[in-house]
Design a protein around this motif. Structure first.
Motif, PDB file in Angstrom:
ATOM      1  N   ASN A  10     -14.387 -14.284  -6.865  1.00 33.08           N
ATOM      2  CA  ASN A  10     -14.355 -13.307  -7.951  1.00 33.08           C
ATOM      3  C   ASN A  10     -13.683 -12.024  -7.496  1.00 33.08           C
ATOM      4  OD1 ASN A  10     -15.628 -15.028  -9.726  1.00 33.08           O
ATOM      5  ND2 ASN A  10     -17.536 -13.884  -9.797  1.00 33.08           N
ATOM      6  N   ALA A  11     -14.027 -11.553  -6.315  1.00 30.96           N
ATOM      7  CA  ALA A  11     -13.429 -10.323  -5.795  1.00 30.96           C
ATOM      8  C   ALA A  11     -11.927 -10.510  -5.620  1.00 30.96           C
ATOM      9  CB  ALA A  11     -14.092  -9.914  -4.481  1.00 30.96           C
ATOM     10  N   ALA A  12     -11.505 -11.655  -5.105  1.00 32.80           N
ATOM     11  CA  ALA A  12     -10.080 -11.918  -4.911  1.00 32.80           C
ATOM     12  C   ALA A  12      -9.352 -11.996  -6.256  1.00 32.80           C
ATOM     13  CB  ALA A  12      -9.882 -13.211  -4.124  1.00 32.80           C
ATOM     14  N   GLN A  13      -9.954 -12.674  -7.220  1.00 24.35           N
ATOM     15  CA  GLN A  13      -9.334 -12.778  -8.544  1.00 24.35           C
ATOM     16  C   GLN A  13      -9.269 -11.413  -9.223  1.00 24.35           C
ATOM     17  OE1 GLN A  13     -10.687 -16.074 -11.108  1.00 24.35           O
ATOM     18  NE2 GLN A  13     -11.672 -16.901  -9.275  1.00 24.35           N
ATOM     19  N   LEU A  14     -10.327 -10.642  -9.091  1.00 22.97           N
ATOM     20  CA  LEU A  14     -10.346  -9.309  -9.679  1.00 22.97           C
ATOM     21  C   LEU A  14      -9.281  -8.421  -9.034  1.00 22.97           C
ATOM     22  CD1 LEU A  14     -11.590  -7.254 -11.584  1.00 22.97           C
ATOM     23  CD2 LEU A  14     -13.329  -6.802  -9.835  1.00 22.97           C
ATOM     24  N   TYR A  15      -9.175  -8.487  -7.721  1.00 22.26           N
ATOM     25  CA  TYR A  15      -8.154  -7.717  -7.011  1.00 22.26           C
ATOM     26  C   TYR A  15      -6.763  -8.081  -7.521  1.00 22.26           C
ATOM     27  CZ  TYR A  15      -5.253  -5.875  -3.275  1.00 22.26           C
ATOM     28  OH  TYR A  15      -4.284  -5.201  -2.576  1.00 22.26           O
ATOM     29  N   ALA A  16      -6.514  -9.371  -7.689  1.00 22.24           N
ATOM     30  CA  ALA A  16      -5.207  -9.827  -8.171  1.00 22.24           C
ATOM     31  C   ALA A  16      -4.937  -9.308  -9.576  1.00 22.24           C
ATOM     32  CB  ALA A  16      -5.141 -11.356  -8.141  1.00 22.24           C
ATOM     33  N   ARG A  17      -5.929  -9.324 -10.445  1.00 22.61           N
ATOM     34  CA  ARG A  17      -5.735  -8.842 -11.816  1.00 22.61           C
ATOM     35  C   ARG A  17      -5.484  -7.341 -11.846  1.00 22.61           C
ATOM     36  NH1 ARG A  17      -9.159 -11.821 -16.339  1.00 22.61           N
ATOM     37  NH2 ARG A  17      -7.883 -10.411 -17.587  1.00 22.61           N
ATOM     38  N   ILE A  18      -6.244  -6.602 -11.049  1.00 19.26           N
ATOM     39  CA  ILE A  18      -6.038  -5.149 -11.005  1.00 19.26           C
ATOM     40  C   ILE A  18      -4.666  -4.845 -10.402  1.00 19.26           C
ATOM     41  CG2 ILE A  18      -6.807  -3.020  -9.888  1.00 19.26           C
ATOM     42  CD1 ILE A  18      -9.708  -4.070 -10.246  1.00 19.26           C
ATOM     43  N   SER A  19      -4.295  -5.542  -9.350  1.00 19.63           N
ATOM     44  CA  SER A  19      -3.004  -5.314  -8.687  1.00 19.63           C
ATOM     45  C   SER A  19      -1.828  -5.603  -9.619  1.00 19.63           C
ATOM     46  CB  SER A  19      -2.877  -6.192  -7.445  1.00 19.63           C
ATOM     47  OG  SER A  19      -3.828  -5.805  -6.482  1.00 19.63           O
ATOM     48  N   ALA A  20      -2.011  -6.545 -10.535  1.00 20.59           N
ATOM     49  CA  ALA A  20      -0.943  -6.911 -11.463  1.00 20.59           C
ATOM     50  C   ALA A  20      -0.727  -5.850 -12.540  1.00 20.59           C
ATOM     51  CB  ALA A  20      -1.251  -8.259 -12.107  1.00 20.59           C
ATOM     52  N   GLY A  22      -0.040  -2.207 -12.907  1.00 20.89           N
ATOM     53  CA  GLY A  22       0.363  -1.017 -12.159  1.00 20.89           C
ATOM     54  C   GLY A  22      -0.314   0.259 -12.634  1.00 20.89           C
ATOM     55  N   GLU A  23      -0.463   0.409 -13.937  1.00 22.47           N
ATOM     56  CA  GLU A  23      -1.093   1.619 -14.469  1.00 22.47           C
ATOM     57  C   GLU A  23      -2.569   1.692 -14.065  1.00 22.47           C
ATOM     58  OE1 GLU A  23      -2.019   3.635 -18.796  1.00 22.47           O
ATOM     59  OE2 GLU A  23      -0.201   2.423 -18.583  1.00 22.47           O
ATOM     60  N   LEU A  24      -3.257   0.568 -14.167  1.00 20.40           N
ATOM     61  CA  LEU A  24      -4.673   0.535 -13.777  1.00 20.40           C
ATOM     62  C   LEU A  24      -4.815   0.793 -12.279  1.00 20.40           C
ATOM     63  CD1 LEU A  24      -7.663   0.059 -14.352  1.00 20.40           C
ATOM     64  CD2 LEU A  24      -7.224  -2.406 -14.172  1.00 20.40           C
ATOM     65  N   THR A  25      -3.940   0.197 -11.492  1.00 20.36           N
ATOM     66  CA  THR A  25      -3.980   0.405 -10.039  1.00 20.36           C
ATOM     67  C   THR A  25      -3.829   1.881  -9.710  1.00 20.36           C
ATOM     68  OG1 THR A  25      -3.078  -1.800  -9.638  1.00 20.36           O
ATOM     69  CG2 THR A  25      -2.869  -0.207  -7.852  1.00 20.36           C
ATOM     70  N   GLN A  26      -2.858   2.540 -10.333  1.00 25.86           N
ATOM     71  CA  GLN A  26      -2.644   3.963 -10.084  1.00 25.86           C
ATOM     72  C   GLN A  26      -3.827   4.809 -10.543  1.00 25.86           C
ATOM     73  OE1 GLN A  26      -0.242   5.537  -8.308  1.00 25.86           O
ATOM     74  NE2 GLN A  26       0.237   3.432  -7.754  1.00 25.86           N
ATOM     75  N   THR A  27      -4.403   4.463 -11.688  1.00 28.13           N
ATOM     76  CA  THR A  27      -5.564   5.189 -12.193  1.00 28.13           C
ATOM     77  C   THR A  27      -6.730   5.078 -11.209  1.00 28.13           C
ATOM     78  OG1 THR A  27      -4.902   4.872 -14.484  1.00 28.13           O
ATOM     79  CG2 THR A  27      -7.228   5.335 -14.094  1.00 28.13           C
ATOM     80  N   LEU A  28      -6.973   3.877 -10.717  1.00 28.70           N
ATOM     81  CA  LEU A  28      -8.063   3.677  -9.753  1.00 28.70           C
ATOM     82  C   LEU A  28      -7.770   4.389  -8.435  1.00 28.70           C
ATOM     83  CD1 LEU A  28      -8.898  -0.055 -10.443  1.00 28.70           C
ATOM     84  CD2 LEU A  28     -10.409   1.908 -10.849  1.00 28.70           C
ATOM     85  N   PHE A  29      -6.523   4.373  -8.005  1.00 27.90           N
ATOM     86  CA  PHE A  29      -6.158   5.056  -6.769  1.00 27.90           C
ATOM     87  C   PHE A  29      -6.418   6.557  -6.900  1.00 27.90           C
ATOM     88  CE2 PHE A  29      -2.960   7.276  -4.169  1.00 27.90           C
ATOM     89  CZ  PHE A  29      -3.367   6.845  -2.929  1.00 27.90           C
ATOM     90  N   ALA A  39     -14.796   5.282  -8.293  1.00 29.78           N
ATOM     91  CA  ALA A  39     -13.754   4.258  -8.391  1.00 29.78           C
ATOM     92  C   ALA A  39     -14.334   2.885  -8.095  1.00 29.78           C
ATOM     93  CB  ALA A  39     -12.614   4.573  -7.429  1.00 29.78           C
ATOM     94  N   LEU A  40     -15.187   2.822  -7.117  1.00 34.31           N
ATOM     95  CA  LEU A  40     -15.828   1.552  -6.783  1.00 34.31           C
ATOM     96  C   LEU A  40     -16.679   1.064  -7.946  1.00 34.31           C
ATOM     97  CD1 LEU A  40     -16.220  -0.575  -4.624  1.00 34.31           C
ATOM     98  CD2 LEU A  40     -18.070   0.806  -3.690  1.00 34.31           C
ATOM     99  N   GLY A  41     -17.423   1.971  -8.551  1.00 36.43           N
ATOM    100  CA  GLY A  41     -18.221   1.617  -9.726  1.00 36.43           C
ATOM    101  C   GLY A  41     -17.354   1.128 -10.867  1.00 36.43           C
ATOM    102  N   ARG A  42     -16.204   1.762 -11.039  1.00 37.33           N
ATOM    103  CA  ARG A  42     -15.273   1.359 -12.098  1.00 37.33           C
ATOM    104  C   ARG A  42     -14.728  -0.037 -11.829  1.00 37.33           C
ATOM    105  NH1 ARG A  42     -14.031   0.425 -16.773  1.00 37.33           N
ATOM    106  NH2 ARG A  42     -11.890   0.690 -17.405  1.00 37.33           N
ATOM    107  N   ILE A  43     -14.440  -0.360 -10.583  1.00 35.78           N
ATOM    108  CA  ILE A  43     -13.962  -1.697 -10.232  1.00 35.78           C
ATOM    109  C   ILE A  43     -15.021  -2.735 -10.575  1.00 35.78           C
ATOM    110  CG2 ILE A  43     -13.334  -3.208  -8.287  1.00 35.78           C
ATOM    111  CD1 ILE A  43     -11.980  -0.644  -7.055  1.00 35.78           C
ATOM    112  N   VAL A  44     -16.274  -2.428 -10.275  1.00 39.59           N
ATOM    113  CA  VAL A  44     -17.374  -3.347 -10.614  1.00 39.59           C
ATOM    114  C   VAL A  44     -17.445  -3.531 -12.131  1.00 39.59           C
ATOM    115  CG1 VAL A  44     -19.884  -3.653 -10.535  1.00 39.59           C
ATOM    116  CG2 VAL A  44     -18.658  -2.869  -8.493  1.00 39.59           C
ATOM    117  N   GLU A  45     -17.298  -2.435 -12.893  1.00 42.07           N
ATOM    118  CA  GLU A  45     -17.302  -2.520 -14.361  1.00 42.07           C
ATOM    119  C   GLU A  45     -16.149  -3.377 -14.869  1.00 42.07           C
ATOM    120  OE1 GLU A  45     -17.064   1.450 -15.929  1.00 42.07           O
ATOM    121  OE2 GLU A  45     -18.994   2.026 -15.059  1.00 42.07           O
ATOM    122  N   ILE A  46     -14.977  -3.195 -14.287  1.00 41.78           N
ATOM    123  CA  ILE A  46     -13.808  -3.978 -14.691  1.00 41.78           C
ATOM    124  C   ILE A  46     -14.065  -5.458 -14.426  1.00 41.78           C
ATOM    125  CG2 ILE A  46     -11.371  -4.447 -14.161  1.00 41.78           C
ATOM    126  CD1 ILE A  46     -11.137  -1.355 -13.632  1.00 41.78           C
ATOM    127  N   GLY A  47     -14.710  -5.757 -13.313  1.00 41.76           N
ATOM    128  CA  GLY A  47     -15.062  -7.150 -13.019  1.00 41.76           C
ATOM    129  C   GLY A  47     -15.929  -7.747 -14.104  1.00 41.76           C
TER     130      GLY A  47
END
Length: 82
Positions: A10-20, A22-29, A39-47
Motif C-alpha cells: 500500500n505504501a509503495a502504491q501510494l508513493y507511486a500515485r503521489i509521485s505521478a 506533480g502538483e500534489l508532490t510539490q504541495t506535499l513537499f 505532511a505525513l498526516g496528509r499522506i495518510v489521509e490521501i492513502g
C-alpha cells in the motif's frame, strides 16, 4: 488484519500515485518543509482516499527504503516530522 507485505505494498502504491501527480508532490513537499508531521498526516489521509490505507510508520519505513536521490533529499529537508 493486513500483513506487513500488504502494508508495504500500500505504501509503495501510494508513493507511486503521489509521485505521478506533480502538483500534489510539490504541495506535499512545501508542506513538509513547514509542517513535516502535517505532511505525513496528509499522506495518510490521501492513502485513505485512494483506498490504500497506511500508517505514518509505514510511510516512514517506505520512504526510508527508497534508493532514489530525489526522495532522499525530500526526506532530509522534511526530517523533522518524517
Amino acid at each position: 488484519m493486513t500483513s506487513s507485505s500488504s502494508d508495504s505494498s500500500n505504501a509503495a502504491q501510494l508513493y507511486a500515485r503521489i509521485s505521478a501527480d506533480g502538483e500534489l508532490t510539490q504541495t506535499l513537499f512545501r508542506q513538509a518543509l513547514q509542517d513535516p508531521s502535517g505532511a505525513l498526516g496528509r499522506i495518510v489521509e490521501i492513502g485513505t482516499l485512494y483506498n490504500l490505507p497506511v500508517s505514518a510508520d509505514e510511510v516512514r519505513r517506505h520512504l526510508a527504503s527508497l534508493d532514489d536521490p530525489a526522495s532522499k533529499q525530500w526526506l532530509l529537508k522534511a526530517r523533522g516530522g518524517l
